[in-house]
Design a protein around this motif. Sequence first.
Motif: not given
Length: 234
Positions: A92-113
Amino acid sequence: MIAGIIAAGDGSRLAQSHPATVKPLVPIAGRPLAHWIVDGLKSAGVKNLVVLTNSRGSAVGPSLSTSFPEMAFDFICADTASSFESFRLVALRLAEANDAFLISTVDALIPSPDIQRFFNECRAARADAGLALTKFVDDEKPLWVDVDEVGLATAVGADAQSRSAVTCGLYYMTRAAAERLPPASAHARLRDFWTGLVRERARVAGVVLAKTLDVDRPQDVAAAAEFLTHGASR
């Protein structure tokens, strides 16, 4: 890309090996876990981050702000009752000013590409929401997801039949989907929300990434250090 990080969990399993350290600050290969997550998102093109911590994580914000002065942080502190409530707050905080966005957990190690590819494929699919998936399963309670031939999720959790991929802690949301989120009390777990959303036949993309790693248990710390040294983008 704009993104959020959920860093408000208890981290009870990691507390067995790091009793005096909150999960986001547990050291992995010489750096706090949260720093690796922010670094991966930054390398994927994210410049603005909403970060949710709990009342025990007061040191997380200063640690991130000092180490990433070029990033624009928006910190939220809340002791949430469930993983779904945490996700909902950030969305909800992200949706205040953005049409689309990502949310990550703090323990998800994922290569940036792969982070960047996930975002792009969700946008290209015109998805309402999206689940990043992996075929590397190393979790006691994995959340299985079935995906059809065009890359849309058809079943989640107990509904899944093929069980070829699992969620890995990275999510895509649109403002429209965030505005339809039910009350925080609707779900006790985030996985229940995703199961229900797919049952409702929402357009949820399921994008299979390369190997990812989840840092939940004491034994995951050494595995994460090895993974970051030999595979993850810095």
